[in-house]
Write a protein that holds these residues in place. Structure first.
Motif: not given
Length: 272
Positions: A13-18, A23-25
């Protein structure tokens, strides 16, 4: 347990959030690259329409777009752009190919480097455009003089960057090649060329920008067609909308060529 605590205990989940943050950036950065030129054009339009900017010297972008359409329909744009791109392509290749070959030889062979370096250092500060009158005397006012002018401008950044790229190759790769008895061709294609490629491509990127600058100036002297000719004749006739069409075309092709070279760089150097 808090949300942050759950994330800390779940590496996936940490990797997915990062990944989502990255992607947003990236999307935000892409949006900014589109917003900035649009904002400039809108601001230009507003200032021209409200009289803050003198439309005699800075016609609104919509008027320039209308002029571009008229030139496009008449076939004038296709003629000037086709001639300029033809000259740029030939001059670019005529400067890049010898620049890469001589740059690699300078980086690989010390005697060649000591022989060629003084010549490069002595000739590089001389603007190629300063030699344009001599080039026109020798080769006429046709395409050949424009090609030679562009080639001379492109050659120096490519040869210098290529030689620097070879000289900056990590010594460990050279030792490995020597220890395994690599032939000269293997050393050239497996070590020297790939090792110099990152810096070499920077020189080529610089060369394409110089080629566009050079073609405009070269076509202002002793030419009867091309984007530079369009800009200069429009300026002399005070047809500033036509002049801005030429300037915007040069800007467009500069951006397009830069994107193409960056795409090539990503293909050739995926690790970068």
């Amino acid at each position: 347990m808090t949300q942050s605590g759950k994330l800390a205990q779940d590496p996936v989940r940490v990797e997915r959030a990062e990944w989502k943050r990255q992607q947003t950036k990236a999307r935000l950065q892409q949006l900014l690259t589109v917003v900035s030129p649009v904002f400039l054009l809108v601001l230009w339009e507003v200032l021209s329409r409200t009289g803050v900017m003198d439309i005699r010297f800075f016609p609104p972008p919509t008027a320039i777009l209308h002029t571009f359409w008229e030139l496009l329909v008449s076939g004038a744009i296709a003629e000037h752009v086709g001639v300029s791109l033809y000259r740029i392509a030939l001059g670019f290749l005529a400067g890049v190919i010898p620049g890469i070959i001589i740059g690699l030889m300078m980086g690989l062979f010390t005697p060649i480097r000591h022989f060629v370096s003084p010549l490069v250092m002595a000739l590089m500060p001389i603007p190629t455009l300063a030699l344009l009158p001599i080039i026109i005397i020798l080769f006429g006012i046709g395409d050949l003089s424009k090609v030679i002018t562009i080639a001379g401008s492109v050659f120096f950044p490519v040869v210098i960057n290529t030689a620097a790229g070879v000289l900056n190759i990590d010594k460990i790769y050279l030792d490995v090649a020597n220890n395994y008895g690599a032939s000269k061709s293997q050393f050239f294609f497996k070590i020297a060329l790939p090792g110099a490629l990152p810096v070499m491509l920077e020189g080529i990127q610089m060369g394409q920008a110089i080629a566009l600058l050079t073609i405009v100036a070269a076509e202002m002297m002793g030419a009867t067609s091309g984007i530079g000719y369009l800009i200069w004749t429009s300026y002399k006739a005070f047809l500033l909308q036509n002049m801005f069409v030429g300037l915007i075309m040069i800007s467009f092709f500069g951006y397009l060529f830069s994107l193409l070279l960056r795409g090539l760089q990503k293909k050739l150097l995926p690790w970068r």
